[in-house]
Design a protein around this motif. Structure first.
Motif, PDB file in Angstrom:
ATOM      1  N   ALA A 156       3.615   0.521  -7.831  1.00 60.92           N
ATOM      2  CA  ALA A 156       2.461  -0.221  -7.315  1.00 60.92           C
ATOM      3  C   ALA A 156       2.035  -1.311  -8.293  1.00 60.92           C
ATOM      4  CB  ALA A 156       1.299   0.732  -7.038  1.00 60.92           C
ATOM      5  N   ARG A 157       2.015  -0.978  -9.569  1.00 57.01           N
ATOM      6  CA  ARG A 157       1.635  -1.968 -10.584  1.00 57.01           C
ATOM      7  C   ARG A 157       2.606  -3.144 -10.584  1.00 57.01           C
ATOM      8  NH1 ARG A 157       3.099  -2.486 -15.740  1.00 57.01           N
ATOM      9  NH2 ARG A 157       3.968  -0.396 -15.843  1.00 57.01           N
ATOM     10  N   SER A 158       3.896  -2.847 -10.490  1.00 60.64           N
ATOM     11  CA  SER A 158       4.893  -3.920 -10.538  1.00 60.64           C
ATOM     12  C   SER A 158       4.883  -4.789  -9.272  1.00 60.64           C
ATOM     13  CB  SER A 158       6.291  -3.354 -10.777  1.00 60.64           C
ATOM     14  OG  SER A 158       6.747  -2.642  -9.655  1.00 60.64           O
ATOM     15  N   CYS A 159       4.455  -4.206  -8.155  1.00 60.71           N
ATOM     16  CA  CYS A 159       4.423  -4.952  -6.879  1.00 60.71           C
ATOM     17  C   CYS A 159       3.057  -5.554  -6.585  1.00 60.71           C
ATOM     18  CB  CYS A 159       4.748  -4.015  -5.707  1.00 60.71           C
ATOM     19  SG  CYS A 159       6.406  -3.388  -5.680  1.00 60.71           S
ATOM     20  N   ALA A 205      -4.019   8.268  -2.668  1.00 60.97           N
ATOM     21  CA  ALA A 205      -3.651   9.624  -3.091  1.00 60.97           C
ATOM     22  C   ALA A 205      -4.082  10.616  -2.017  1.00 60.97           C
ATOM     23  CB  ALA A 205      -4.334   9.957  -4.414  1.00 60.97           C
ATOM     24  N   LEU A 206      -3.204  11.565  -1.711  1.00 67.88           N
ATOM     25  CA  LEU A 206      -3.485  12.534  -0.653  1.00 67.88           C
ATOM     26  C   LEU A 206      -3.107  13.936  -1.095  1.00 67.88           C
ATOM     27  CD1 LEU A 206      -4.210  13.190   2.359  1.00 67.88           C
ATOM     28  CD2 LEU A 206      -1.758  12.869   2.842  1.00 67.88           C
ATOM     29  N   HIS A 207      -4.021  14.864  -0.869  1.00 66.68           N
ATOM     30  CA  HIS A 207      -3.720  16.287  -1.054  1.00 66.68           C
ATOM     31  C   HIS A 207      -3.964  16.992   0.272  1.00 66.68           C
ATOM     32  CE1 HIS A 207      -3.219  20.189  -2.851  1.00 66.68           C
ATOM     33  NE2 HIS A 207      -4.344  20.572  -2.279  1.00 66.68           N
ATOM     34  N   VAL A 208      -2.986  17.785   0.704  1.00 66.20           N
ATOM     35  CA  VAL A 208      -3.124  18.559   1.930  1.00 66.20           C
ATOM     36  C   VAL A 208      -3.423  19.998   1.549  1.00 66.20           C
ATOM     37  CG1 VAL A 208      -2.043  19.289   4.086  1.00 66.20           C
ATOM     38  CG2 VAL A 208      -1.506  17.032   3.123  1.00 66.20           C
ATOM     39  N   ILE A 209      -4.595  20.465   1.967  1.00 61.89           N
ATOM     40  CA  ILE A 209      -5.043  21.827   1.665  1.00 61.89           C
ATOM     41  C   ILE A 209      -4.478  22.777   2.716  1.00 61.89           C
ATOM     42  CG2 ILE A 209      -7.051  23.361   1.514  1.00 61.89           C
ATOM     43  CD1 ILE A 209      -8.708  20.849   0.771  1.00 61.89           C
ATOM     44  N   VAL A 213      -5.124  11.402  -9.920  1.00 61.01           N
ATOM     45  CA  VAL A 213      -4.259  10.291  -9.497  1.00 61.01           C
ATOM     46  C   VAL A 213      -5.016   8.972  -9.613  1.00 61.01           C
ATOM     47  CG1 VAL A 213      -2.968   9.272  -7.582  1.00 61.01           C
ATOM     48  CG2 VAL A 213      -2.868  11.750  -7.980  1.00 61.01           C
ATOM     49  N   ARG A 214      -6.250   8.973  -9.166  1.00 60.74           N
ATOM     50  CA  ARG A 214      -7.034   7.736  -9.221  1.00 60.74           C
ATOM     51  C   ARG A 214      -7.307   7.305 -10.664  1.00 60.74           C
ATOM     52  NH1 ARG A 214     -11.741   7.055  -5.311  1.00 60.74           N
ATOM     53  NH2 ARG A 214     -11.154   4.906  -5.730  1.00 60.74           N
ATOM     54  N   ASP A 215      -7.506   8.279 -11.554  1.00 57.51           N
ATOM     55  CA  ASP A 215      -7.684   7.957 -12.976  1.00 57.51           C
ATOM     56  C   ASP A 215      -6.424   7.323 -13.560  1.00 57.51           C
ATOM     57  OD1 ASP A 215     -10.272   8.950 -12.921  1.00 57.51           O
ATOM     58  OD2 ASP A 215      -9.762  10.856 -13.890  1.00 57.51           O
ATOM     59  N   LEU A 216      -5.265   7.903 -13.232  1.00 57.49           N
ATOM     60  CA  LEU A 216      -4.000   7.327 -13.706  1.00 57.49           C
ATOM     61  C   LEU A 216      -3.809   5.912 -13.164  1.00 57.49           C
ATOM     62  CD1 LEU A 216      -1.646  10.427 -13.300  1.00 57.49           C
ATOM     63  CD2 LEU A 216      -2.334   9.343 -15.468  1.00 57.49           C
ATOM     64  N   ALA A 217      -4.154   5.717 -11.910  1.00 51.22           N
ATOM     65  CA  ALA A 217      -4.039   4.388 -11.308  1.00 51.22           C
ATOM     66  C   ALA A 217      -4.971   3.397 -12.009  1.00 51.22           C
ATOM     67  CB  ALA A 217      -4.347   4.449  -9.813  1.00 51.22           C
ATOM     68  N   ALA A 218      -6.193   3.809 -12.258  1.00 47.99           N
ATOM     69  CA  ALA A 218      -7.152   2.925 -12.931  1.00 47.99           C
ATOM     70  C   ALA A 218      -6.646   2.522 -14.316  1.00 47.99           C
ATOM     71  CB  ALA A 218      -8.514   3.608 -13.031  1.00 47.99           C
ATOM     72  N   LYS A 219      -6.076   3.478 -15.042  1.00 45.25           N
ATOM     73  CA  LYS A 219      -5.535   3.173 -16.377  1.00 45.25           C
ATOM     74  C   LYS A 219      -4.388   2.179 -16.298  1.00 45.25           C
ATOM     75  CE  LYS A 219      -6.945   7.498 -18.441  1.00 45.25           C
ATOM     76  NZ  LYS A 219      -6.573   8.859 -18.778  1.00 45.25           N
ATOM     77  N   ALA A 220      -3.668   2.182 -15.183  1.00 40.49           N
ATOM     78  CA  ALA A 220      -2.548   1.255 -14.991  1.00 40.49           C
ATOM     79  C   ALA A 220      -2.997  -0.052 -14.345  1.00 40.49           C
ATOM     80  CB  ALA A 220      -1.465   1.921 -14.136  1.00 40.49           C
ATOM     81  N   GLY A 221      -4.284  -0.158 -14.023  1.00 47.52           N
ATOM     82  CA  GLY A 221      -4.793  -1.362 -13.384  1.00 47.52           C
ATOM     83  C   GLY A 221      -4.430  -1.469 -11.911  1.00 47.52           C
ATOM     84  N   VAL A 222      -4.246  -0.323 -11.259  1.00 49.38           N
ATOM     85  CA  VAL A 222      -3.859  -0.285  -9.849  1.00 49.38           C
ATOM     86  C   VAL A 222      -5.049   0.168  -9.014  1.00 49.38           C
ATOM     87  CG1 VAL A 222      -2.358   0.879  -8.167  1.00 49.38           C
ATOM     88  CG2 VAL A 222      -1.435   0.170 -10.390  1.00 49.38           C
ATOM     89  N   HIS A 277       0.859  -1.190   0.000  1.00 53.76           N
ATOM     90  CA  HIS A 277       0.000   0.000   0.000  1.00 53.76           C
ATOM     91  C   HIS A 277       0.894   1.239   0.000  1.00 53.76           C
ATOM     92  CE1 HIS A 277      -3.853   2.004   1.792  1.00 53.76           C
ATOM     93  NE2 HIS A 277      -3.660   2.307   0.532  1.00 53.76           N
ATOM     94  N   ILE A 278       0.796   2.034  -1.050  1.00 52.21           N
ATOM     95  CA  ILE A 278       1.699   3.166  -1.256  1.00 52.21           C
ATOM     96  C   ILE A 278       0.929   4.474  -1.164  1.00 52.21           C
ATOM     97  CG2 ILE A 278       3.301   4.271  -2.865  1.00 52.21           C
ATOM     98  CD1 ILE A 278       3.747   1.451  -4.103  1.00 52.21           C
TER      99      ILE A 278
END
Length: 145
Positions: A26-29, A35-39, A74-83, A4-5
């Protein structure tokens, strides 16, 4: 290896490089990501309460909208990578504290973050928030340039 990254993001290009590296790792492991954003909280010097409330409300509305956008990217990029991914945002003057806190809360075993972000002169050096995460994190931190 890693399960978990945590991927902090501030929406900057350098932050996105850290996110992309974290997603590849994450994909390779076979890991998932958070994903975290601090406001940064609203700060002002005024004595007119109505002005302060209206300005703070406007600021927070925009800040939360941006945070949700950054996390969704970030979540969209992860989904495209299958993560598998999740994400969120918090409000704090000290992003490093919350990055470490959220890594522990979500049981992350690695933090992947950019060497610096949107913070003025520190763009030239290792960012102060990154430095604080390196000093205080109980889990490994991978710093991306």
């Amino acid at each position: 290896m890693f399960k978990h990254i945590l991927l902090p993001t501030d929406g900057s290009d350098i932050s996105l490089r850290g996110v992309q590296l974290g997603i590849e790792l994450a994909r390779s492991c076979g890991a998932r990501i958070y994903a975290l954003h601090v406001i940064p909280p609203f700060h002002t010097f005024t004595y007119v309460a109505e002005m302060l409330a209206a300005t703070e409300a406007t600021y927070m509305e925009g800040a939360v909208e941006r945070a949700e956008h950054y996390v969704a990217d970030v979540r969209d990029l992860a989904a495209k990578a299958g993560v598998a991914s999740d994400g969120g945002h918090v409000v704090s003057d000290v992003p490093s504290d919350w990055i470490v806190h959220e890594a522990q809360r979500h049981q992350c075993d690695l933090i992947v973050m950019a060497s610096h972000g949107w913070s003025g002169i520190t763009k030239l050096l290792l960012g102060s928030e990154t430095q604080r995460v390196l000093q205080t994190s109980p889990v490994p931190v991978l710093v991306c340039r």
